[in-house]
Design a protein around this motif. Structure first.
Motif, short mmCIF file in Angstrom:
data_model
loop_
_atom_site.label_atom_id
_atom_site.label_comp_id
_atom_site.label_asym_id
_atom_site.label_seq_id
_atom_site.Cartn_x
_atom_site.Cartn_y
_atom_site.Cartn_z
N ARG A 1 0.83 -1.21 0.00
CA ARG A 1 0.00 0.00 0.00
C ARG A 1 0.86 1.25 0.00
O ARG A 1 0.37 2.33 -0.30
N ALA A 2 2.11 1.09 0.33
CA ALA A 2 2.99 2.28 0.36
C ALA A 2 3.62 2.56 -0.99
O ALA A 2 4.50 3.42 -1.09
N GLN B 1 0.11 7.34 -6.21
CA GLN B 1 0.51 6.73 -4.94
C GLN B 1 -0.73 6.11 -4.29
O GLN B 1 -1.83 6.66 -4.32
N LEU B 2 -0.54 4.88 -3.76
CA LEU B 2 -1.66 4.18 -3.12
C LEU B 2 -1.94 4.79 -1.74
O LEU B 2 -1.06 5.41 -1.11
N SER B 3 -3.15 4.53 -1.29
CA SER B 3 -3.55 5.06 0.03
C SER B 3 -4.38 4.00 0.75
O SER B 3 -4.79 2.99 0.15
N GLU B 4 -4.67 4.26 2.06
CA GLU B 4 -5.44 3.32 2.85
C GLU B 4 -6.89 3.25 2.40
O GLU B 4 -7.60 2.30 2.68
N ARG B 5 -7.31 4.26 1.67
CA ARG B 5 -8.70 4.27 1.23
C ARG B 5 -8.95 3.40 0.02
O ARG B 5 -10.09 3.11 -0.34
N ASP B 6 -7.87 2.99 -0.65
CA ASP B 6 -8.03 2.16 -1.85
C ASP B 6 -8.48 0.76 -1.45
O ASP B 6 -8.03 0.21 -0.41
N PRO C 1 -8.78 -3.20 -1.17
CA PRO C 1 -7.64 -4.13 -1.13
C PRO C 1 -7.53 -5.00 -2.38
O PRO C 1 -6.45 -5.43 -2.73
N LEU D 1 -3.72 -5.42 -2.53
CA LEU D 1 -2.94 -4.41 -1.82
C LEU D 1 -2.68 -4.92 -0.41
O LEU D 1 -3.62 -5.27 0.33
N ASP E 1 -0.11 -4.67 3.37
CA ASP E 1 0.62 -3.72 4.19
C ASP E 1 2.07 -4.13 4.40
O ASP E 1 2.90 -3.32 4.76
N ALA F 1 -7.99 -9.48 4.78
CA ALA F 1 -8.57 -8.64 3.72
C ALA F 1 -9.85 -9.24 3.19
O ALA F 1 -10.81 -8.54 2.90
#
Length: 795
Positions: free
Chosen positions: A578-579, A629-634, A636, A662, A664, A678
């Motif tokens: 995710r980062a 850039q990926l984010s936590e809202r995307d 999984p 996605l 972590d 997930a």
């Protein structure tokens, strides 16, 4: 009859077209025959085969012919029997006149081999003409003062026969004053002479009438008569006298009618009527009377008809000058006809071959004779042909020539020759005649067919229809007829494994090539074979050419995806942290196309995505990267559909589905648990708080233990079922590896892909096995080729 002939040469068989030139002269030998004139046409003369010492059929085998001067043929030859026969009734007087003996010359031509034999046919005279006087009455004036013993020459009788059949004697009717004597001229002719036996007396008898009879020597003899009237004159004692007793004159044969030949003149010393002179021909032949005329008063002798040197070369005549008293004087005029070049040379063809095979050396084309009735230089001849022709003239015997080839002829260089034979005399002016012949050169099969190219390249698009015309070969043969008729055939290929007979066929007549079945570029891109061309000659000549068939690619193969595998099993899931930043390489779609060129040039396109704008595909390479850039809202889990399309016409394509997860972190033990969490979060997002509270209160420890066990079991189960990927290398999948910056791939596969044409690279290797179960032997070359993997894993 006398026959003289050298032994005949040994019989040889040669073809009528190709005759080797074997010529020799007859050595002067001549065969002589003698016959009587007036024999009927077809009368037997002699047996030529027996006289030439030849067999009965040898005359026909050697092509015997009878040749005569000019175009008059007096004899004919029966080749089967060998008999020599008269072709027509012959009149000696017409052919030879007063020439004795009468000889007709001829030649015997034996063609195979060529031999000339001279022959003479003598016409013997028969007594078929009676003596004839030019005048029915002869007037003779005799002075009464004439003494006994005086001779008075009389007119001679004409007889066209010769020898003993001509006039031999003269007689006169019985009388008391004269007797008759027969005398001989210097040329051998006999003439009558009246001799006075008893003096005349005019007063007693003023005239006497006698009958003069001419006798020939035939058996029985023939006679001719004329009346002789003798007038007795008074005394006239001076006879006319010529100043010159012999006059010699040369007259050109082309002198015009009426031309003056000569003027004769005599004088008489008497006076009155006794000195009046009259000139006339005396004892003249028919030839002289027909050709000349004399003026009785002036003595001028003029031409009465055109002279012909070839017919009569000289004339001799007696001119009598008579005075009014009955006396006369005589002189002789000798006329020599001068030859003028008024006859063009003549050519008589004896043998002519109008078609000659090429490549034949020293071949006889024609045999002919030349002649000119003129005399001296006017009758001397030269014979020639054009200088640039490959033919030669050879003199065989006198005035007979043979036309032969100078060497082998080449029909392909020149198929026909027009030859002009020129015969020229040496007279002034020179006269010539020309005879043209045409010689065809027959073809011999001496040229092999020649292809217009030594090698042909034909282009055929694959998937063609059967019996498709793919091209043609062409060969030409400069020969003619059957020798130039070209037949085409396929020759065995150098590679015996090539099934040529099932691939192509050729039209034997036109050289057109046909594909027998559809061709597949991917199976057979090119093949070579030989084509033969043979002519129809005997023996046949042939040549060959090389044909190369290039199969053109057609866009008949859709792209094939090598990675990710699309075999219907559970798909691989690509793990992405995710980062990850924008441009992070998620995976790479690998596809190949069995076509070539533009048909194999692939491009990649993102067709559908769970979340548009999150991922992108690089069209040339198929690399799937993050667009931001990926984010936590995307979410999984993501599902991507990538379209792989070639550039053919029409383009073919295939769609591949990618699964992206996605996560972590990338530690191996937590991957299954994270994936399960997930899944649970996606399945029950509204009860997450409840599950956590219940787990914390009631069985935190138990759930932890069970979670660890379940995670391990699930990981193994998913690796055995959902995580197995198949590729060209085969093998079983191991564990999933967390690769920072590179995504997560099925680790046990290695793909070696050869991409041609427009795929961007000639050959590349992609996705080699990476760290199977993280064992040291798996970290060699793959880690070196992908240093980012090594760095992310901390190796």
């Amino acid at each position: 009859m006398e026959t003289l002939l050298p032994k005949a040469p040994q019989k040889r068989q040669v073809t009528a077209i190709i005759i080797l030139l074997l010529l020799w002269e007859a050595g002067g030998a001549t065969i002589n025959y003698s016959i009587l004139e007036e024999w009927e046409s077809g009368s037997f003369v002699a047996n030529l085969a027996r006289d030439l010492r030849l067999g009965l059929g040898e005359l026909a085998a050697r092509g015997a012919r009878i040749l005569s001067k000019g175009n008059k043929q007096h004899l004919q030859l029966e080749q089967k029997s060998g008999n020599l026969l008269l072709k027509e009734k012959l009149d000696r007087e017409e052919l030879c006149g007063d020439i004795d003996p009468c000889i007709l010359h001829f030649q015997v031509l034996l063609k195979n081999p060529v031999q000339f034999i001279q022959g003479e046919l003598q016409l013997q005279d028969v007594n078929d003409h009676a003596p004839e006087f030019l005048e029915n009455e002869i007037l003779l004036k005799i002075s009464e003062s004439s003494h006994p013993g005086t001779a008075f020459p009389l007119e001679i009788a004409q007889d066209l026969d010769v020898g003993s059949n001509t006039v031999q004697n003269y007689t006169i009717s019985t009388n008391s004053h004269f007797h008759l004597s027969t005398r001989n001229h210097s040329d051998g002719r006999k003439y009558p002479e009246l001799v006075l036996d008893k003096a005349l007396d005019r007063e007693e008898q003023s005239e006497h009438r006698l009958t003069l009879t001419a006798w020939d020597g035939g058996s029985p003899p023939r006679t001719g008569t004329s009346q002789v009237l003798i007038i007795v004159l008074d005394i006239n004692d001076n006879a006319p006298e010529f100043a010159q007793l012999l006059h010699e004159v040369h007259v050109p044969e082309n002198s015009a009618i009426g031309s003056l030949v000569i003027t004769v003149s005599a004088i008489d010393l008497d006076s009155g009527t006794h000195s009046e002179l009259s000139y006339s021909f005396f004892q003249s032949s028919n030839q002289i009377v027909q050709a000349f005329e004399i003026n009785a008063v002036t003595g001028e002798i003029r031409l009465k008809k055109l002279l012909d040197f070839e017919e009569i070369r000289s004339y001799r005549m007696e001119i009598e000058a008579s005075d009014g008293g009955g006396l006369s004087g005589k002189c002789t005029v000798a006329i020599q006809v001068m030859d003028v070049n008024d006859n063009a040379p003549e050519l008589t063809m004896s043998l002519l071959i109008t078609e000659i095979p090429e490549n034949s050396p020293d071949t006889v084309v024609a045999i002919f004779g030349i002649s000119d009735p003129d005399s001296g230089d006017n009758g001397k001849l030269t014979c020639s042909i054009e200088d640039h022709l490959p033919f030669l003239l050879k003199l065989t015997v006198e005035n007979y020539y043979t036309l032969v080839t100078e060497g082998p002829l080449d029909r392909e260089s020149q198929a026909e020759f027009n030859i002009t034979i020129t015969v020229t005399d040496l007279g002034t002016p020179r006269l010539k005649s020309e005879h043209s012949i045409s010689v065809q050169v027959a073809d011999v099969n001496d040229n092999a067919p020649a292809f217009n190219q030594s090698a042909y390249t034909l282009w055929v698009r694959e998937n063609n229809g059967p019996a498709l015309h793919i091209g043609s070969v062409s060969a030409t043969d400069p020969d003619s007829g059957a020798n130039a008729r070209v037949t085409y055939s396929l020759l065995p290929p150098g590679d015996a494994r090539l099934p040529l007979a099932s691939l192509v066929s050729i039209s034997a007549d036109t050289g057109q090539l046909f594909a027998l079945r559809p061709l597949d570029f991917e199976a057979l891109r090119a093949f070579e074979f030989g084509v033969g061309a043979a002519d129809g000659g005997s023996p046949a000549l042939s040549s060959r050419a090389l044909v190369r068939v290039q199969v053109l690619d057609a866009n008949d193969n859709a792209p094939v995806v090598l990675y990710p595998p699309q075999n219907g099993s559970a798909p691989c899931t690509e793990l992405v942290p995710r980062a990850a930043d924008a441009g992070y390489l998620v995976t790479k779609v690998v596809a190949v196309d069995g076509d070539s060129g533009q048909n194999a040039w692939l491009s990649y396109q993102l067709l559908r995505a769970t979340e548009p704008g999150l991922f992108g595909v690089w069209a040339p390479s198929g690399e799937v990267r993050t667009a931001r850039q990926l984010s936590e809202r995307d979410a999984p889990r993501h599902r991507l559909a990538v379209l792989v399309r070639d550039h053919g016409e029409p383009p073919l394509s295939v769609t591949v589905t990618l699964h992206v997860l996605l996560v972590d972190g990338f530690s191996q033990p937590h991957l299954p648990r994270a994936e399960a969490a997930a899944e649970q979060a996606r399945a029950e997002p509204l009860t997450v708080s409840l599950v956590v509270a219940l787990a914390a209160v009631s069985s935190l420890f138990l759930l932890s233990v069970l979670g660890v066990v379940a995670a391990r079991l699930c990981a193994r189960a998913r690796a055995a079922s959902a995580g197995v990927c198949s590729g060209p290398g085969g093998g079983l999948a191991g564990h999933l590896v967390d690769v920072s910056g590179g995504g997560t791939l099925c680790q046990a596969y290695r793909y070696e892909v050869c991409v041609s044409g427009g795929s961007g690279t000639g050959e590349f290797k992609f996705l080699k096995p990476i760290m199977s179960n993280l064992q040291p032997q798996s970290t060699g070359k793959g880690v070196e080729e992908y240093p980012s993997f090594r760095n992310d894993l901390g190796l």
